[in-house]
Design a protein around this motif. Sequence first.
Motif, PDB file in Angstrom:
ATOM      1  N   UNK A  34      25.098   8.074  17.831  1.00 46.10           N
ATOM      2  CA  UNK A  34      25.193   7.550  16.470  1.00 46.10           C
ATOM      3  C   UNK A  34      24.826   6.067  16.452  1.00 46.10           C
ATOM      4  N   UNK A  35      23.890   5.692  15.550  1.00 49.99           N
ATOM      5  CA  UNK A  35      23.501   4.305  15.335  1.00 49.99           C
ATOM      6  C   UNK A  35      23.593   3.983  13.848  1.00 49.99           C
ATOM      7  N   UNK A  36      24.191   2.823  13.534  1.00 55.25           N
ATOM      8  CA  UNK A  36      24.233   2.312  12.173  1.00 55.25           C
ATOM      9  C   UNK A  36      23.213   1.184  12.043  1.00 55.25           C
ATOM     10  N   UNK A  37      22.533   1.089  10.896  1.00 51.80           N
ATOM     11  CA  UNK A  37      21.549   0.032  10.692  1.00 51.80           C
ATOM     12  C   UNK A  37      21.550  -0.435   9.238  1.00 51.80           C
ATOM     13  N   UNK A  38      21.370  -1.732   9.052  1.00 52.29           N
ATOM     14  CA  UNK A  38      21.131  -2.342   7.746  1.00 52.29           C
ATOM     15  C   UNK A  38      19.767  -2.991   7.807  1.00 52.29           C
ATOM     16  N   UNK A  39      18.916  -2.748   6.822  1.00 54.61           N
ATOM     17  CA  UNK A  39      17.551  -3.270   6.884  1.00 54.61           C
ATOM     18  C   UNK A  39      17.040  -3.630   5.508  1.00 54.61           C
ATOM     19  N   UNK A  40      16.096  -4.564   5.496  1.00 51.75           N
ATOM     20  CA  UNK A  40      15.358  -4.922   4.296  1.00 51.75           C
ATOM     21  C   UNK A  40      13.894  -4.595   4.496  1.00 51.75           C
ATOM     22  N   UNK A  41      13.236  -4.051   3.463  1.00 49.78           N
ATOM     23  CA  UNK A  41      11.838  -3.653   3.539  1.00 49.78           C
ATOM     24  C   UNK A  41      11.072  -4.235   2.352  1.00 49.78           C
ATOM     25  N   UNK A  42       9.947  -4.856   2.643  1.00 56.15           N
ATOM     26  CA  UNK A  42       9.007  -5.305   1.609  1.00 56.15           C
ATOM     27  C   UNK A  42       7.705  -4.539   1.836  1.00 56.15           C
ATOM     28  N   UNK A  43       7.376  -3.624   0.917  1.00 55.39           N
ATOM     29  CA  UNK A  43       6.217  -2.756   1.046  1.00 55.39           C
ATOM     30  C   UNK A  43       5.196  -3.150  -0.004  1.00 55.39           C
ATOM     31  N   UNK A  44       4.021  -3.603   0.447  1.00 53.45           N
ATOM     32  CA  UNK A  44       2.989  -4.104  -0.452  1.00 53.45           C
ATOM     33  C   UNK A  44       1.718  -3.279  -0.304  1.00 53.45           C
ATOM     34  N   UNK A  45       1.048  -2.980  -1.417  1.00 50.48           N
ATOM     35  CA  UNK A  45      -0.269  -2.367  -1.368  1.00 50.48           C
ATOM     36  C   UNK A  45      -1.043  -2.741  -2.620  1.00 50.48           C
ATOM     37  N   UNK A  46      -2.344  -2.895  -2.444  1.00 52.71           N
ATOM     38  CA  UNK A  46      -3.220  -3.317  -3.527  1.00 52.71           C
ATOM     39  C   UNK A  46      -3.127  -2.344  -4.701  1.00 52.71           C
ATOM     40  N   UNK A  47      -2.984  -2.909  -5.899  1.00 51.97           N
ATOM     41  CA  UNK A  47      -2.952  -2.086  -7.101  1.00 51.97           C
ATOM     42  C   UNK A  47      -1.601  -1.544  -7.461  1.00 51.97           C
ATOM     43  N   UNK A  48      -0.566  -1.884  -6.705  1.00 55.32           N
ATOM     44  CA  UNK A  48       0.779  -1.407  -6.994  1.00 55.32           C
ATOM     45  C   UNK A  48       1.764  -2.572  -6.909  1.00 55.32           C
ATOM     46  N   UNK A  49       2.868  -2.441  -7.626  1.00 58.77           N
ATOM     47  CA  UNK A  49       3.925  -3.433  -7.515  1.00 58.77           C
ATOM     48  C   UNK A  49       4.559  -3.361  -6.136  1.00 58.77           C
ATOM     49  N   UNK A  50       5.000  -4.531  -5.656  1.00 58.76           N
ATOM     50  CA  UNK A  50       5.695  -4.559  -4.382  1.00 58.76           C
ATOM     51  C   UNK A  50       6.999  -3.767  -4.485  1.00 58.76           C
ATOM     52  N   UNK A  51       7.334  -3.081  -3.413  1.00 56.63           N
ATOM     53  CA  UNK A  51       8.599  -2.362  -3.339  1.00 56.63           C
ATOM     54  C   UNK A  51       9.524  -3.125  -2.394  1.00 56.63           C
ATOM     55  N   UNK A  52      10.600  -3.675  -2.934  1.00 60.71           N
ATOM     56  CA  UNK A  52      11.585  -4.402  -2.137  1.00 60.71           C
ATOM     57  C   UNK A  52      12.848  -3.548  -2.055  1.00 60.71           C
ATOM     58  N   UNK A  53      13.221  -3.183  -0.832  1.00 62.86           N
ATOM     59  CA  UNK A  53      14.311  -2.234  -0.656  1.00 62.86           C
ATOM     60  C   UNK A  53      15.337  -2.769   0.341  1.00 62.86           C
ATOM     61  N   UNK A  54      16.588  -2.426   0.079  1.00 66.23           N
ATOM     62  CA  UNK A  54      17.655  -2.621   1.048  1.00 66.23           C
ATOM     63  C   UNK A  54      18.154  -1.239   1.448  1.00 66.23           C
ATOM     64  N   UNK A  55      18.350  -1.037   2.742  1.00 62.15           N
ATOM     65  CA  UNK A  55      18.639   0.301   3.230  1.00 62.15           C
ATOM     66  C   UNK A  55      19.796   0.278   4.223  1.00 62.15           C
ATOM     67  N   UNK A  56      20.756   1.158   3.989  1.00 60.54           N
ATOM     68  CA  UNK A  56      21.840   1.391   4.946  1.00 60.54           C
ATOM     69  C   UNK A  56      21.628   2.766   5.562  1.00 60.54           C
ATOM     70  N   UNK A  57      21.670   2.830   6.878  1.00 58.73           N
ATOM     71  CA  UNK A  57      21.272   4.048   7.582  1.00 58.73           C
ATOM     72  C   UNK A  57      22.317   4.428   8.625  1.00 58.73           C
ATOM     73  N   UNK A  58      22.648   5.703   8.665  1.00 64.96           N
ATOM     74  CA  UNK A  58      23.401   6.272   9.777  1.00 64.96           C
ATOM     75  C   UNK A  58      22.469   7.265  10.463  1.00 64.96           C
TER      76      UNK A  58
END
Length: 273
Positions: free
Chosen positions: A245-269
């Motif tokens: 078992x691993x716990x993780x907290x992460x931030x993601x900035x996903x960018x691509x031409x022609x689309x709005x940036x996706x800024x995400x916060x993620x909690x994962x088990x």
Amino acid sequence: VKAYFFDNPKSYARITMDVKEDDGTYDAYLKYGYLYLNDILPHTGVEIGQVHKPWVDYEEHYGFPMQAVYGVYTDKLHITNSADRGLNFKTKLDNFSSEIGVFQGEGYKDTQDYANDGFSFDARLTYHVFGRRDKANYLNISLAGATNTKHRDLGNGDYGDMNWGLAHAVYRNSDLLIAAQYLDIFKDDTVDGDNKGDGYSLNAQYFFAKQISAFARYDYFQRDRDDYEKKNTIGGIAYKYNKYVTFALSGLKLEKTGSDDANKFQALVWVKW
């Protein structure tokens, strides 16, 4: 689930299921369903059935252990898959390992978009500079790639081919993992050649203690046919509760031409056994 039923304890049958969520509906898939015969050739075993493909599983174990946070481009661009029907020959020596196989080519989930009468030839060749035995200290240099015939449905009764290759290097010691990868999709006959282009990924993970680490990754990909670009910036911390078992907290900035940036916060088990 593995069943060991041969005199050779390293030969077995395996079944692994997967679940994918799609707009609130959960679909179950057979991910792996194969027979593994150890040492069918010198230092080489073979998987027969719905088997590992050569690259994704290796990258998850050596290059980017936090794959569960967000998939890498070889997966997200749908140029390869972690499992497919076919034969996969796996060679293991102290300073060299490889996987070479022939597969149906569509992957274990994406059959609706792929041709069932095409095939892919995939390979990975890895030089283990420090040797393969030590899982905590290694320097690996890999080449991998695939040629795919009738890879995608073009919608006009014909199918397009796709070929790709990559170079990858990863260094790991007790405190640090750092890896770099260059990917070139040099042929893509699908509609508009969506994925023909090249890019790279850089990632690092620093281990403050045996159980606590910080990780970061940057991906860049540019398509040849226009000015389309994709960029992923990922960072976070992980706590390994135990080997399952691993716990993780992460931030993601996903960018691509022609689309709005996706800024995400993620909690994962992340559970694995």
